[in-house]
Design a protein around this motif. Structure first.
Motif, PDB file in Angstrom:
ATOM      1  N   LYS A  31      44.964  31.147  45.020  1.00 26.35           N
ATOM      2  CA  LYS A  31      46.069  31.614  45.851  1.00 26.35           C
ATOM      3  C   LYS A  31      46.253  30.753  47.111  1.00 26.35           C
ATOM      4  O   LYS A  31      47.266  30.898  47.805  1.00 26.35           O
ATOM      5  N   GLU A  74      43.659  41.312  40.679  1.00 26.84           N
ATOM      6  CA  GLU A  74      44.934  42.002  40.462  1.00 26.84           C
ATOM      7  C   GLU A  74      45.631  42.295  41.788  1.00 26.84           C
ATOM      8  O   GLU A  74      46.861  42.138  41.912  1.00 26.84           O
ATOM      9  N   ASP A  77      47.253  39.127  43.161  1.00 23.61           N
ATOM     10  CA  ASP A  77      48.520  38.825  42.497  1.00 23.61           C
ATOM     11  C   ASP A  77      49.636  39.752  42.985  1.00 23.61           C
ATOM     12  O   ASP A  77      50.780  39.325  43.182  1.00 23.61           O
ATOM     13  N   GLU A  78      49.306  41.007  43.193  1.00 19.95           N
ATOM     14  CA  GLU A  78      50.307  41.980  43.644  1.00 19.95           C
ATOM     15  C   GLU A  78      50.766  41.695  45.069  1.00 19.95           C
ATOM     16  O   GLU A  78      51.958  41.785  45.388  1.00 19.95           O
ATOM     17  N   TYR A  80      50.433  38.795  46.867  1.00 21.72           N
ATOM     18  CA  TYR A  80      50.863  37.426  47.163  1.00 21.72           C
ATOM     19  C   TYR A  80      51.625  36.860  45.970  1.00 21.72           C
ATOM     20  O   TYR A  80      51.219  35.883  45.342  1.00 21.72           O
ATOM     21  N   ARG A  81      52.752  37.476  45.688  1.00 25.95           N
ATOM     22  CA  ARG A  81      53.554  37.074  44.526  1.00 25.95           C
ATOM     23  C   ARG A  81      54.177  35.694  44.690  1.00 25.95           C
ATOM     24  O   ARG A  81      54.581  35.076  43.702  1.00 25.95           O
ATOM     25  N   ASP A  82      54.279  35.207  45.921  1.00 28.86           N
ATOM     26  CA  ASP A  82      54.880  33.905  46.159  1.00 28.86           C
ATOM     27  C   ASP A  82      53.893  32.757  45.973  1.00 28.86           C
ATOM     28  O   ASP A  82      54.271  31.586  46.081  1.00 28.86           O
ATOM     29  N   ARG A  83      52.651  33.068  45.661  1.00 32.24           N
ATOM     30  CA  ARG A  83      51.614  32.052  45.468  1.00 32.24           C
ATOM     31  C   ARG A  83      51.226  31.985  43.993  1.00 32.24           C
ATOM     32  O   ARG A  83      51.542  32.884  43.223  1.00 32.24           O
ATOM     33  N   ALA A  85      49.964  32.411  40.389  1.00 31.36           N
ATOM     34  CA  ALA A  85      49.454  33.634  39.773  1.00 31.36           C
ATOM     35  C   ALA A  85      48.048  33.435  39.226  1.00 31.36           C
ATOM     36  O   ALA A  85      47.709  32.358  38.715  1.00 31.36           O
TER      37      ALA A  85
END
Length: 235
Positions: A31, A74, A77-78, A80-83, A85
Motif C-alpha cells: 500500500k 482486508e 484494502d477497504e 485505502y482504495r486509491d492505493r 490492492a
C-alpha cells in the motif's frame, strides 16, 4: 486516518521475525503506507489494549486496533482504495484463505519440528521461559525432543513445498506477474525461518531460492536488504 502503529515480535537482536507480522509489513509495503514500529515480546501482548489481543501483529490505526494478518489486509484494502490492492477480488481472497490453511498446517507439521528450538534460542532472554512452557505444552514434549530428528525431517519439508515449485514453473509469483497475499504469506515464512535457522531449509539450486529473491526485491529495501539463511549460501 491517524498515523499507523504496528506492534511486532522482536527477537533477541531486535529483528522482526514473526511470519504473521511480516504478512502485515508486506501488506503495508504494498500500500505504500508509512508506519511506526513498536517491538514486543510475547509476554507483552496481554498488557496492550486491555488484553484484547492474544497474538501479534497488532495494528493501531488510531481509531481502531486489530490483529490477525488477513483481517488487517482486508481493512487496508477497504480504507485505502486509491492505493494498490492487496486482494484482486473476492475470488482471490477465498483462494488465499485456502492457501493460508495449507501453509499453517505445513508450519505446524513440518517447520516447527525442525526450527522450534532455534526460535526459542533466538527469542529475547526474558521470553524464553514462557516460550518453552507454552510450546512444550502444545507439542507435549520438550523442545529438544521435538527437534531431535530434525535433519531426518528436512526432506519431508522440502517435499511439502513441491506444490509451490509447480505453481511458479511458468510465472514469477504465486500471484502471477506480481506477488499477491499468498506470496506475502510464504515470504513471511521464509523470513522467519531464514532469520532464526541454524539448519538451512532449502537445497542449493532449489527454484524457491530464486523465487524468494524476486519476492524480497518486490517489496522495497526493507526486504531486499535482508540476509536470510535459507540454503548453504545465505540469501
Amino acid at each position: 486516518m491517524p498515523g499507523i502503529v504496528l506492534y511486532e515480535i522482536g527477537i533477541a537482536d531486535g529483528r522482526s521475525a514473526s511470519p504473521f507480522v511480516w504478512r502485515t509489513k508486506l501488506s503495508l509495503a504494498r500500500k505504500g503506507l508509512a508506519y511506526r514500529s513498536e517491538m514486543l515480546g510475547l509476554t507483552d501482548i496481554p498488557k496492550l489494549f486491555d488484553g484484547r489481543f492474544a497474538t501479534a501483529p497488532i495494528i493501531d490505526f488510531g481509531d481502531r486496533q486489530m490483529n490477525e494478518s488477513l483481517a488487517i489486509a482486508e481493512r487496508l484494502d477497504e480504507a485505502y482504495r486509491d492505493r494498490p490492492a492487496i486482494f484482486a477480488g473476492p475470488t482471490e481472497r477465498s483462494m488465499i484463505g485456502f492457501f493460508d490453511h495449507w501453509l499453517v498446517q505445513l508450519i505446524v507439521t513440518h517447520v516447527l519440528p525442525i526450527y522450534m528450538l532455534d526460535a526459542h534460542d533466538c527469542s529475547a532472554p526474558k521470553e524464553r521461559g514462557y516460550y518453552r512452557q507454552s510450546r512444550e505444552a502444545f507439542f507435549g514434549r520438550t523442545l529438544e525432543a521435538l527437534v531431535a530428528d530434525r535433519e531426518a525431517c528436512l526432506p519431508d519439508l522440502r517435499r511439502a513445498l513441491e506444490p509451490v515449485r509447480k505453481a511458479i514453473e511458468d510465472r514469477p509469483f504465486l500471484g502471477g506477474q506480481t506477488p499477491n497475499f499468498a506470496d506475502m504469506c510464504l515470504i513471511g515464512l521464509f523470513i522467519f525461518v531464514g532469520t532464526i535457522a541454524t539448519l538451512p531449509p532449502l537445497a542449493a539450486g532449489d527454484p524457491l531460492l530464486d523465487y524468494a529473491r524476486r519476492a524480497l526485491s518486490a517489496f522495497g529495501p526493507e526486504t531486499a536488504e535482508l540476509s536470510l539463511n535459507l540454503s548453504a549460501k545465505p540469501l
